[in-house]
Each structure stands twice: as C-alpha cells, then as structure tokens.
Design a protein around this motif. Structure first.
Motif, short mmCIF file in Angstrom:
data_model
loop_
_atom_site.label_atom_id
_atom_site.label_comp_id
_atom_site.label_asym_id
_atom_site.label_seq_id
_atom_site.Cartn_x
_atom_site.Cartn_y
_atom_site.Cartn_z
N TRP A 1 0.82 -1.20 0.00
CA TRP A 1 0.00 0.00 0.00
C TRP A 1 0.86 1.25 0.00
O TRP A 1 0.52 2.25 -0.66
N ILE A 2 1.97 1.24 0.71
CA ILE A 2 2.87 2.39 0.71
C ILE A 2 3.48 2.59 -0.68
O ILE A 2 3.54 3.72 -1.19
N ALA A 3 3.90 1.52 -1.32
CA ALA A 3 4.48 1.62 -2.66
C ALA A 3 3.44 2.11 -3.67
O ALA A 3 3.74 2.96 -4.52
N LYS B 1 1.06 6.38 -7.03
CA LYS B 1 -0.11 7.20 -7.36
C LYS B 1 0.22 8.69 -7.26
O LYS B 1 -0.15 9.47 -8.14
N SER B 2 0.91 9.09 -6.22
CA SER B 2 1.26 10.50 -6.07
C SER B 2 2.23 10.95 -7.17
O SER B 2 2.11 12.06 -7.69
N THR B 3 3.15 10.09 -7.55
CA THR B 3 4.08 10.42 -8.64
C THR B 3 3.34 10.60 -9.95
O THR B 3 3.61 11.53 -10.71
N LEU B 4 2.40 9.71 -10.23
CA LEU B 4 1.63 9.82 -11.47
C LEU B 4 0.75 11.06 -11.48
O LEU B 4 0.57 11.70 -12.53
N LEU B 5 0.18 11.43 -10.34
CA LEU B 5 -0.64 12.64 -10.28
C LEU B 5 0.20 13.89 -10.51
O LEU B 5 -0.22 14.82 -11.21
N ILE B 6 1.40 13.94 -9.95
CA ILE B 6 2.28 15.08 -10.17
C ILE B 6 2.69 15.15 -11.64
O ILE B 6 2.70 16.22 -12.25
#
Length: 68
Positions: free
Chosen positions: A36-38, A43-48
């Motif tokens: 879940w952490i990975a 997910k945050s990297t893709l959103l940025i």
C-alpha cells in the motif's frame, strides 16, 4: 519501517551510546502495508506527472493562440 539504532544518537545530544534504547518501539510493516505504501507513492508520482503534462499542454495551447 525500521529505526536504525546508530542514527538516533546523531540527532539527540542527550542520548548516549551506552544507554539502552528500549523506549523506542521497532515498527515492522506487513507485506500488505508495504504494498500500500508503494502504491501510494506511485499514485502521487503519477498525479504530479499528470499536472506537469496538463500545464505543458496549456502553455503550448496559449503560445499557439497568441502567435497564430
């Protein structure tokens, strides 16, 4: 998440290397928690990255609208 015992003495001047460090709990993550952490980091990297792509597309559109 693991705490390195040697790193703590670098940041806390009151902590001596001879003292027992039983006051800090050792945190062990399960396989599902690590996953879940990975996935959250991905997910945050893709959103940025998506924000940068949208901003670049808007900038290109604006430049084409001005110079055309």
């Amino acid at each position: 998440m693991r705490y390195e015992k040697n790193d703590r003495s670098l940041y806390d001047p009151e902590l001596q290397g001879d003292e027992e460090e039983a006051s800090e709990p050792e945190i062990e993550l399960t396989r599902e928690e690590r996953r879940w952490i990975a996935l959250g980091a991905l997910k945050s990297t893709l959103l940025i990255a998506l924000l940068y792509i949208i901003a670049g597309a808007l900038l290109i559109w604006l430049m084409l609208a001005i110079w055309t």
